[in-house]
Design a protein around this motif. Structure first.
Motif, short mmCIF file in Angstrom:
data_model
loop_
_atom_site.label_atom_id
_atom_site.label_comp_id
_atom_site.label_asym_id
_atom_site.label_seq_id
_atom_site.Cartn_x
_atom_site.Cartn_y
_atom_site.Cartn_z
N LEU A 66 0.83 -1.21 0.00
CA LEU A 66 0.00 0.00 0.00
C LEU A 66 0.86 1.25 0.00
N GLU A 67 1.91 1.24 0.81
CA GLU A 67 2.77 2.42 0.90
C GLU A 67 3.41 2.76 -0.44
N SER A 68 3.78 1.73 -1.21
CA SER A 68 4.46 1.97 -2.47
C SER A 68 3.56 2.59 -3.53
N ALA A 100 8.26 -12.46 7.03
CA ALA A 100 7.85 -11.81 8.26
C ALA A 100 7.46 -10.35 8.02
N SER A 101 6.53 -9.89 8.84
CA SER A 101 6.13 -8.48 8.86
C SER A 101 5.97 -8.13 10.34
N PRO A 102 7.07 -7.79 11.00
CA PRO A 102 7.01 -7.53 12.45
C PRO A 102 5.93 -6.50 12.79
N ALA A 103 5.22 -6.75 13.86
CA ALA A 103 4.08 -5.90 14.20
C ALA A 103 4.47 -4.44 14.38
N ASP A 104 5.65 -4.18 14.94
CA ASP A 104 6.05 -2.79 15.15
C ASP A 104 6.33 -2.08 13.83
N GLU A 105 6.94 -2.80 12.87
CA GLU A 105 7.19 -2.20 11.56
C GLU A 105 5.88 -2.01 10.80
N PHE A 106 5.01 -2.99 10.90
CA PHE A 106 3.69 -2.90 10.29
C PHE A 106 2.95 -1.68 10.82
N GLU A 107 2.94 -1.52 12.14
CA GLU A 107 2.24 -0.39 12.76
C GLU A 107 2.83 0.94 12.32
N ALA A 108 4.15 1.02 12.28
CA ALA A 108 4.80 2.28 11.87
C ALA A 108 4.43 2.64 10.44
N CYS A 109 4.34 1.65 9.57
CA CYS A 109 4.00 1.90 8.17
C CYS A 109 2.55 2.37 8.05
N LEU A 110 1.63 1.68 8.72
CA LEU A 110 0.23 2.08 8.67
C LEU A 110 0.05 3.47 9.28
N ASP A 111 0.74 3.73 10.36
CA ASP A 111 0.66 5.04 11.01
C ASP A 111 1.13 6.15 10.06
N ARG A 112 2.20 5.89 9.33
CA ARG A 112 2.69 6.88 8.36
C ARG A 112 1.64 7.17 7.30
N LEU A 113 1.03 6.12 6.78
CA LEU A 113 0.04 6.30 5.72
C LEU A 113 -1.15 7.13 6.21
#
Length: 239
Positions: A66-68, A100-113
């Motif tokens: 999604l970010e891309s 893997a998609s670590p939860a903290d990295e996932f959260e940071a990406c969604l938060d940015r979007l």
């Protein structure tokens, strides 16, 4: 706050949002919850102007996908309401591909979007939580990864003032009364019934639920309470 006929509603996510849409046709909404929402909103206009609805779900997407494409598939359309449904593939890929998609990295990406969207557009944000209805024994183990990911979705949504549609609660509740496969054949992809339940939950949360009933007309100059007392005195009751 309700949906207006001049709103642009954009939905983005994975296959649950995609729902078989024709990507060569920018107006295609697929056969899932996005189309259910659009149909309901059109029906309520009685052939009048209806909100524009855009589906930008792509099957297989994780949050990083999604970010891309966010700038082209979201910001460029200048939507007034953006709905994000993401997370299950971030868990699924761990189990079928070891990705893997670590939860903290996932959260940071969604938060940015979400934060970037709110910063660039005058927009309402809506987030639909990921869900799983296990239909095979091995899917039960997915919750070890999905539960903290769902918590991450809730934190990112709350932190950015998004409205939250709890598909992770709505569908399991519905599964208490019927086999899970009637709601999601493989535990992940909703059946028509599953999509309808997601659409109804979205409409209720976002403020586009069923219209309020018309006020009951006054009769004989009596108030509602007076009518009830009048009817009760004759051994009847008001509706």
């Amino acid at each position: 706050m309700h949906i207006n006929d001049d709103d642009t509603l954009l939905f983005i996510g994975d296959s649950i949002t995609d729902a078989g849409r024709d990507r060569a046709d920018s107006t295609s909404l697929g056969n899932g919850y996005v189309n259910e929402i659009a149909q309901t909103l059109r029906e309520r206009t009685h052939d009048g102007p209806a909100p524009r609805v855009i589906n930008r779900g792509i099957s297989g997407n994780r949050v990083y996908d999604l970010e891309s494409r966010w700038a082209a598939d979201v910001i460029a359309h200048r939507p007034t309401v953006v709905t994000v449904k993401i997370g299950i593939n971030d868990t699924w890929r761990l189990h079928d591909s070891g990705l893997a998609s670590p939860a903290d990295e996932f959260e940071a990406c969604l938060d940015r979007l979400l934060a970037d969207t709110a910063r660039q557009l005058p927009v309402r944000l809506v987030v639909i939580t990921p869900f799983l209805l296990p239909v095979t024994p091995d899917q039960e183990s997915w919750f070890e990864d999905l539960a903290p990911r769902t918590d991450a979705v809730l934190r990112a949504a709350t932190g950015n003032g998004a409205q939250i549609v709890r598909a992770d609660l709505v569908l399991p509740r519905a599964a208490q009364d019927r086999p899970a496969r009637e709601l999601a054949g493989d535990g992940v992809h909703p059946t028509p019934l599953g999509h309808r339940l997601i659409a109804e939950a979205w409409l209720a949360v976002v403020g586009a639920g069923a219209p309020e009933p018309e006020p009951e007309p006054q009769r004989s100059g009596l108030s509602r309470n007076s009518r009830r007392a009048h009817d009760d005195s004759y051994g009847t009751s008001s509706p």
